[in-house]
Scaffold this motif. Structure first.
Motif, PDB file in Angstrom:
ATOM      1  N   GLY A  57       3.014   2.111   3.684  1.00  0.00           N
ATOM      2  CA  GLY A  57       4.238   2.732   4.184  1.00  0.00           C
ATOM      3  C   GLY A  57       4.698   2.147   5.498  1.00  0.00           C
ATOM      4  O   GLY A  57       5.901   2.028   5.764  1.00  0.00           O
ATOM      5  N   ALA A  58       3.739   1.739   6.335  1.00  0.00           N
ATOM      6  CA  ALA A  58       4.095   1.129   7.609  1.00  0.00           C
ATOM      7  C   ALA A  58       4.801  -0.209   7.395  1.00  0.00           C
ATOM      8  O   ALA A  58       5.620  -0.632   8.213  1.00  0.00           O
ATOM      9  CB  ALA A  58       2.839   0.935   8.466  1.00  0.00           C
ATOM     10  N   LEU A  89      -3.771   8.900   2.272  1.00  0.00           N
ATOM     11  CA  LEU A  89      -4.909   7.977   2.228  1.00  0.00           C
ATOM     12  C   LEU A  89      -4.612   6.712   3.020  1.00  0.00           C
ATOM     13  O   LEU A  89      -3.458   6.289   3.123  1.00  0.00           O
ATOM     14  CB  LEU A  89      -5.226   7.604   0.779  1.00  0.00           C
ATOM     15  CG  LEU A  89      -5.837   8.721  -0.073  1.00  0.00           C
ATOM     16  CD1 LEU A  89      -6.056   8.239  -1.490  1.00  0.00           C
ATOM     17  CD2 LEU A  89      -7.153   9.194   0.525  1.00  0.00           C
ATOM     18  N   GLY A  90      -5.689   6.087   3.516  1.00  0.00           N
ATOM     19  CA  GLY A  90      -5.560   4.970   4.449  1.00  0.00           C
ATOM     20  C   GLY A  90      -4.649   3.840   4.019  1.00  0.00           C
ATOM     21  O   GLY A  90      -3.659   3.541   4.692  1.00  0.00           O
ATOM     22  N   TRP A  91      -4.946   3.199   2.891  1.00  0.00           N
ATOM     23  CA  TRP A  91      -4.186   2.001   2.554  1.00  0.00           C
ATOM     24  C   TRP A  91      -2.754   2.325   2.156  1.00  0.00           C
ATOM     25  O   TRP A  91      -1.843   1.520   2.396  1.00  0.00           O
ATOM     26  CB  TRP A  91      -4.899   1.189   1.464  1.00  0.00           C
ATOM     27  CG  TRP A  91      -4.742   1.687   0.053  1.00  0.00           C
ATOM     28  CD1 TRP A  91      -5.577   2.521  -0.606  1.00  0.00           C
ATOM     29  CD2 TRP A  91      -3.701   1.350  -0.868  1.00  0.00           C
ATOM     30  NE1 TRP A  91      -5.128   2.742  -1.883  1.00  0.00           N
ATOM     31  CE2 TRP A  91      -3.979   2.031  -2.073  1.00  0.00           C
ATOM     32  CE3 TRP A  91      -2.571   0.548  -0.803  1.00  0.00           C
ATOM     33  CZ2 TRP A  91      -3.168   1.933  -3.197  1.00  0.00           C
ATOM     34  CZ3 TRP A  91      -1.753   0.439  -1.923  1.00  0.00           C
ATOM     35  CH2 TRP A  91      -2.046   1.133  -3.097  1.00  0.00           C
ATOM     36  N   ALA A 126      11.322 -11.629   1.858  1.00  0.00           N
ATOM     37  CA  ALA A 126      10.144 -12.478   1.693  1.00  0.00           C
ATOM     38  C   ALA A 126       9.047 -12.074   2.671  1.00  0.00           C
ATOM     39  O   ALA A 126       7.858 -12.043   2.314  1.00  0.00           O
ATOM     40  CB  ALA A 126      10.524 -13.950   1.898  1.00  0.00           C
ATOM     41  N   ARG A 127       9.420 -11.744   3.907  1.00  0.00           N
ATOM     42  CA  ARG A 127       8.430 -11.355   4.908  1.00  0.00           C
ATOM     43  C   ARG A 127       7.749 -10.042   4.523  1.00  0.00           C
ATOM     44  O   ARG A 127       6.535  -9.892   4.661  1.00  0.00           O
ATOM     45  CB  ARG A 127       9.107 -11.230   6.281  1.00  0.00           C
ATOM     46  CG  ARG A 127       8.113 -10.989   7.418  1.00  0.00           C
ATOM     47  CD  ARG A 127       8.707 -11.326   8.777  1.00  0.00           C
ATOM     48  NE  ARG A 127       9.840 -10.471   9.104  1.00  0.00           N
ATOM     49  CZ  ARG A 127      11.089 -10.905   9.282  1.00  0.00           C
ATOM     50  NH1 ARG A 127      11.376 -12.192   9.133  1.00  0.00           N
ATOM     51  NH2 ARG A 127      12.051 -10.064   9.583  1.00  0.00           N
ATOM     52  N   THR A 128       8.545  -9.105   4.008  1.00  0.00           N
ATOM     53  CA  THR A 128       7.988  -7.823   3.568  1.00  0.00           C
ATOM     54  C   THR A 128       6.958  -8.037   2.453  1.00  0.00           C
ATOM     55  O   THR A 128       5.847  -7.490   2.498  1.00  0.00           O
ATOM     56  CB  THR A 128       9.101  -6.879   3.072  1.00  0.00           C
ATOM     57  OG1 THR A 128      10.007  -6.626   4.142  1.00  0.00           O
ATOM     58  CG2 THR A 128       8.536  -5.564   2.575  1.00  0.00           C
ATOM     59  N   LEU A 129       7.319  -8.840   1.459  1.00  0.00           N
ATOM     60  CA  LEU A 129       6.405  -9.076   0.339  1.00  0.00           C
ATOM     61  C   LEU A 129       5.152  -9.824   0.798  1.00  0.00           C
ATOM     62  O   LEU A 129       4.048  -9.569   0.308  1.00  0.00           O
ATOM     63  CB  LEU A 129       7.121  -9.837  -0.771  1.00  0.00           C
ATOM     64  CG  LEU A 129       8.260  -9.056  -1.458  1.00  0.00           C
ATOM     65  CD1 LEU A 129       8.985  -9.938  -2.457  1.00  0.00           C
ATOM     66  CD2 LEU A 129       7.737  -7.803  -2.136  1.00  0.00           C
ATOM     67  N   ASP A 130       5.309 -10.746   1.764  1.00  0.00           N
ATOM     68  CA  ASP A 130       4.140 -11.455   2.295  1.00  0.00           C
ATOM     69  C   ASP A 130       3.190 -10.495   3.000  1.00  0.00           C
ATOM     70  O   ASP A 130       1.959 -10.617   2.895  1.00  0.00           O
ATOM     71  CB  ASP A 130       4.582 -12.549   3.277  1.00  0.00           C
ATOM     72  CG  ASP A 130       5.115 -13.792   2.560  1.00  0.00           C
ATOM     73  OD1 ASP A 130       4.873 -13.913   1.343  1.00  0.00           O
ATOM     74  OD2 ASP A 130       5.770 -14.613   3.223  1.00  0.00           O
ATOM     75  N   ARG A 131       3.738  -9.521   3.707  1.00  0.00           N
ATOM     76  CA  ARG A 131       2.896  -8.548   4.422  1.00  0.00           C
ATOM     77  C   ARG A 131       2.148  -7.656   3.429  1.00  0.00           C
ATOM     78  O   ARG A 131       1.001  -7.265   3.662  1.00  0.00           O
ATOM     79  CB  ARG A 131       3.750  -7.704   5.369  1.00  0.00           C
ATOM     80  CG  ARG A 131       4.255  -8.477   6.580  1.00  0.00           C
ATOM     81  CD  ARG A 131       5.112  -7.603   7.470  1.00  0.00           C
ATOM     82  NE  ARG A 131       4.323  -6.532   8.099  1.00  0.00           N
ATOM     83  CZ  ARG A 131       4.863  -5.461   8.668  1.00  0.00           C
ATOM     84  NH1 ARG A 131       6.188  -5.295   8.664  1.00  0.00           N
ATOM     85  NH2 ARG A 131       4.097  -4.544   9.225  1.00  0.00           N
ATOM     86  N   VAL A 132       2.797  -7.328   2.297  1.00  0.00           N
ATOM     87  CA  VAL A 132       2.111  -6.533   1.263  1.00  0.00           C
ATOM     88  C   VAL A 132       0.981  -7.352   0.648  1.00  0.00           C
ATOM     89  O   VAL A 132      -0.132  -6.844   0.419  1.00  0.00           O
ATOM     90  CB  VAL A 132       3.103  -6.060   0.184  1.00  0.00           C
ATOM     91  CG1 VAL A 132       2.362  -5.363  -0.951  1.00  0.00           C
ATOM     92  CG2 VAL A 132       4.157  -5.130   0.785  1.00  0.00           C
ATOM     93  N   ARG A 133       1.239  -8.640   0.399  1.00  0.00           N
ATOM     94  CA  ARG A 133       0.176  -9.504  -0.143  1.00  0.00           C
ATOM     95  C   ARG A 133      -0.995  -9.600   0.838  1.00  0.00           C
ATOM     96  O   ARG A 133      -2.165  -9.609   0.429  1.00  0.00           O
ATOM     97  CB  ARG A 133       0.748 -10.901  -0.444  1.00  0.00           C
ATOM     98  CG  ARG A 133       1.718 -10.927  -1.612  1.00  0.00           C
ATOM     99  CD  ARG A 133       2.102 -12.357  -1.997  1.00  0.00           C
ATOM    100  NE  ARG A 133       3.119 -12.350  -3.041  1.00  0.00           N
ATOM    101  CZ  ARG A 133       4.427 -12.455  -2.816  1.00  0.00           C
ATOM    102  NH1 ARG A 133       4.886 -12.599  -1.583  1.00  0.00           N
ATOM    103  NH2 ARG A 133       5.283 -12.418  -3.821  1.00  0.00           N
ATOM    104  N   ASN A 186       9.050  10.814  -7.968  1.00  0.00           N
ATOM    105  CA  ASN A 186       7.707  10.389  -7.609  1.00  0.00           C
ATOM    106  C   ASN A 186       7.699   9.956  -6.144  1.00  0.00           C
ATOM    107  O   ASN A 186       8.506   9.108  -5.744  1.00  0.00           O
ATOM    108  CB  ASN A 186       7.268   9.185  -8.463  1.00  0.00           C
ATOM    109  CG  ASN A 186       6.765   9.581  -9.824  1.00  0.00           C
ATOM    110  OD1 ASN A 186       6.161  10.635  -9.993  1.00  0.00           O
ATOM    111  ND2 ASN A 186       6.990   8.730 -10.814  1.00  0.00           N
ATOM    112  N   ASN A 187       6.804  10.517  -5.352  1.00  0.00           N
ATOM    113  CA  ASN A 187       6.647  10.127  -3.958  1.00  0.00           C
ATOM    114  C   ASN A 187       5.210   9.668  -3.716  1.00  0.00           C
ATOM    115  O   ASN A 187       4.266  10.352  -4.122  1.00  0.00           O
ATOM    116  CB  ASN A 187       6.946  11.302  -3.027  1.00  0.00           C
ATOM    117  CG  ASN A 187       8.358  11.812  -3.195  1.00  0.00           C
ATOM    118  OD1 ASN A 187       9.310  11.043  -3.167  1.00  0.00           O
ATOM    119  ND2 ASN A 187       8.506  13.115  -3.380  1.00  0.00           N
TER     120      ASN A 187
END
Length: 243
Positions: free
Chosen positions: A149-150, A142-144, A207-214, A136-137
């Motif tokens: 991915g960024a 699409l925008g979001w 933690a920083r990665t997960l905060d950015r996703v939130r 699965n990829n």
């Protein structure tokens, strides 16, 4: 398998619950294409928590799940108590010769030593049996999803496009299925948390990665205040026959 790849694959055990909650399943069209006609006995190799196993059991197939991580198999067995779940690897499959009609590998072939895995899969398959691989990829058009991915790393998939299945396998074919997975915001967090690079990152980076996703979930116009997310996927399938 290299040392770093080995550590990353084994790291999934520590996050088995997040893996189960966050990872998507597989679309029926992909499974239809991977399975040979008339298949009865199927091995799910590298089964993990049973995302693909569940889909196979629902088809009333006789399924055996094999994975090297007891934490994964524990979750699989809790949801599929009647399905044999065996500790083992692709390089040392705990099944007798000529015992299955198909071996399916979901999201895992790139962790294997391909030369040894090909020999072992050929050993347990019956003559004319099928090896099927599936990944699965995320569809980042699409925008979001592109913005996601960024943050967490763009979906790079060299494996399914370049995988080579040598003799005794023949008639190697590829197929793609576009579909949408519907998940909650928390399941998206679990999906990110279960990715190998996130598990093995230092705690501050994780933690920083997960905060950015939130933050993305809270601020992106397509996502803010949404209780359900539509995450598009491209599922890539590869199949070959035991000659």
């Amino acid at each position: 398998m290299s040392g770093s790849a080995d550590r990353r694959s084994l790291s999934f055990g520590a996050e088995a619950a997040a893996y189960e909650r966050g990872r998507p399943s597989y679309p029926p069209e992909a499974i239809n294409w991977l399975l040979p006609e008339g298949a009865r006995d199927v091995l799910d190799l590298g089964a993990g928590t049973g995302k693909l196993t569940t889909r196979l059991v629902e088809r009333n197939l006789d399924v055996v799940a094999v994975d090297p991580l007891p934490e994964m198999l524990e979750l699989l067995s809790s949801s599929l108590p009647d399905t044999p779940a065996l500790l083992g690897t692709a390089e040392d499959i705990p099944l007798p010769d000529d015992s299955v009609d198909a071996v399916l590998v979901a999201q895992a072939w790139h962790w294997f030593d391909p030369e040894r895995a090909v020999k072992e899969v050929a050993r347990v398959l019956r003559p004319g049996g099928r090896l099927g691989l599936v990944w699965n990829n995320r569809d980042e058009r699409l925008g979001w999803v592109k913005d996601l991915g960024a943050i967490i790393g763009h979906e790079v998939d060299p494996f399914s496009q370049s995988v080579d299945l040598p003799a005794p396998f023949t008639d190697v074919q590829r197929h793609q299925v576009e579909w949408t997975s519907y998940l909650t915001p928390q399941a998206l967090i679990d999906l990110v948390a279960s990715r190998s690079y996130c598990i093995t990152s230092p705690e501050k980076v994780r933690a920083r990665t997960l905060d950015r996703v939130r933050e993305l979930l809270a601020t992106h116009p397509a996502l803010a205040n949404s209780t359900g997310l539509a995450l598009p996927y491209v599922t890539v399938c590869v199949r070959a026959m035991l000659g």
